[in-house]
Design an enzyme around this catalytic site. Structure first.
Site, short mmCIF file in Angstrom:
data_model
loop_
_atom_site.label_atom_id
_atom_site.label_comp_id
_atom_site.label_asym_id
_atom_site.label_seq_id
_atom_site.Cartn_x
_atom_site.Cartn_y
_atom_site.Cartn_z
N ARG A 152 0.85 -1.20 0.00
CA ARG A 152 0.00 0.00 0.00
C ARG A 152 0.88 1.23 0.00
O ARG A 152 1.89 1.25 0.71
CB ARG A 152 -0.87 0.02 1.26
CG ARG A 152 -1.81 -1.16 1.37
CD ARG A 152 -2.99 -1.00 0.46
NE ARG A 152 -3.90 -2.14 0.55
CZ ARG A 152 -5.03 -2.20 -0.15
NH1 ARG A 152 -5.39 -1.21 -0.96
NH2 ARG A 152 -5.81 -3.26 -0.05
N ASN A 180 11.73 1.24 2.97
CA ASN A 180 11.00 0.33 2.07
C ASN A 180 11.98 -0.44 1.20
O ASN A 180 13.08 0.06 0.92
CB ASN A 180 10.07 1.16 1.17
CG ASN A 180 9.23 0.30 0.25
OD1 ASN A 180 8.68 -0.72 0.67
ND2 ASN A 180 9.15 0.68 -1.02
N HIS A 227 12.19 -2.15 -2.63
CA HIS A 227 11.48 -2.13 -3.92
C HIS A 227 12.17 -3.08 -4.89
O HIS A 227 13.40 -3.07 -5.01
CB HIS A 227 11.48 -0.70 -4.48
CG HIS A 227 10.75 -0.62 -5.78
ND1 HIS A 227 9.36 -0.67 -5.83
CD2 HIS A 227 11.18 -0.56 -7.05
CE1 HIS A 227 9.00 -0.63 -7.10
NE2 HIS A 227 10.07 -0.56 -7.86
C1 GAR Z 1 9.46 -8.25 -2.50
O1 GAR Z 1 9.95 -8.60 -3.76
C2 GAR Z 1 9.49 -6.74 -2.31
O2 GAR Z 1 10.58 -6.12 -2.95
C3 GAR Z 1 8.20 -6.34 -2.96
O3 GAR Z 1 7.27 -7.34 -2.58
C4 GAR Z 1 7.97 -8.58 -2.38
C5 GAR Z 1 7.60 -9.09 -1.01
O4 GAR Z 1 8.10 -10.38 -0.80
N1 GAR Z 1 7.76 -5.05 -2.52
C6 GAR Z 1 7.10 -4.19 -3.28
O5 GAR Z 1 6.82 -4.41 -4.43
C7 GAR Z 1 6.75 -2.89 -2.60
N2 GAR Z 1 6.10 -2.01 -3.50
P1 GAR Z 1 8.09 -11.01 0.65
O6 GAR Z 1 6.66 -10.85 1.22
O7 GAR Z 1 8.43 -12.45 0.42
O8 GAR Z 1 9.10 -10.29 1.49
#
Ligand code: GAR
Length: 241
Positions: free
Chosen positions: A136, A157, A159
């Site tokens: 979010r 964060n 990314h």
């Molecule tokens: C990760 O790849 C993270 O970089 C991405 O979601 C995934 C979460 O994986 N985050 C985003 O895209 C934020 N906008 P996880 O739940 O296994 O840590």
């Protein structure tokens, strides 16, 4: 920083980054303790990971809150300290002039959800808020109530792309579809834009012509699990923030 850093975490899904941070804290690679894990989605695996590690958990169900804002009305649910004019002036998430009604609903409904999130988060002692796959965006209403010391960042964060390339919700997918030969991940502080805040660290990996999107996600996540703990430790050591 003499004491151990108190880290709050927010997730939306599987929580493999959360697990890497839990493990790095336990192994003494980060001078920090995780004080809570919150999720905007009920029942996700990351909540189980937190519970197994003995970490407090909570859920603020964004989808449910947004649905009820749409169905049952919004204005009498707004936080008392919310000013649409102020948040519109600060936010850099969208061009609010394009569709003012849609933008107003977005910012107001997020503030309702963010107030619920703040009510949970602010009951804990916390030095740093870590977004570990939290899907979010956060508006200035929330950010200003966490970043209370002028000029100090307190929300981090991760990314799944080499910012400033491919901001948004599908960094590895965008990297794959563009045909990039290098992919990567970025840890940054949150500011009023989407994935625009100051960069703390990045890691890159090579993409082979034969790599599928799943290969890219696998390579990327492996880099993330090393990068995120290292960036949190930089904050714990007082080198950034
Ligand atoms: C990760 O790849 C993270 O970089 C991405 O979601 C995934 C979460 O994986 N985050 C985003 O895209 C934020 N906008 P996880 O739940 O296994 O840590």
């Amino acid at each position: 920083m003499g004491e151990r850093l108190k880290v709050g975490t927010l997730i939306s899904g599987g929580g493999t980054n959360l697990q890497a941070i839990i493990d790095a804290c336990a192994a003494g690679k980060i001078d920090a303790d995780i004080t809570f894990t919150g999720s905007d989605v009920p029942g996700v695996k990351g909540l189980e990971r937190a519970k197994t590690a003995g970490i407090d958990t909570f859920v603020v169900d964004y989808a449910d809150i947004i649905r009820s804002c749409r169905d049952e009305g919004l204005d009498d649910r707004l936080p008392g300290d919310f000013s649409l004019r102020e948040i519109q002036a600060k936010q850099q998430l969208m061009d609010a002039g394009k569709d003012p009604q849609k933008a107003a609903f977005f910012l107001k409904s997020r503030a309702v959800a963010e107030r619920a999130l703040l009510d949970k988060i602010l009951s804990y002692d916390m030095d740093l808020l870590v977004l570990a796959g939290f899907m979010r965006v956060l508006t200035p209403y929330f950010i200003d109530r966490i970043n209370t010391a002028p000029g100090k960042h307190r929300i981090m964060n991760i990314h799944p792309a080499l910012l400033p390339a491919f901001p948004g919700t599908d960094g590895y997918g965008d990297t794959f579809r563009y045909g990039c030969k290098i992919g990567g991940c970025t840890v940054h502080f949150i500011d009023y834009g989407e994935d625009t805040g100051p960069i703390i660290g990045q890691k890159a990996f090579e993409i082979l012509d034969t790599d599928t999107l799943d290969d890219i996600k696998r390579k990327g996540l492996e880099q993330e699990w090393a990068l995120y703990p290292a960036c949190i430790q930089k904050f714990a050591a007082g080198d950034i923030g």
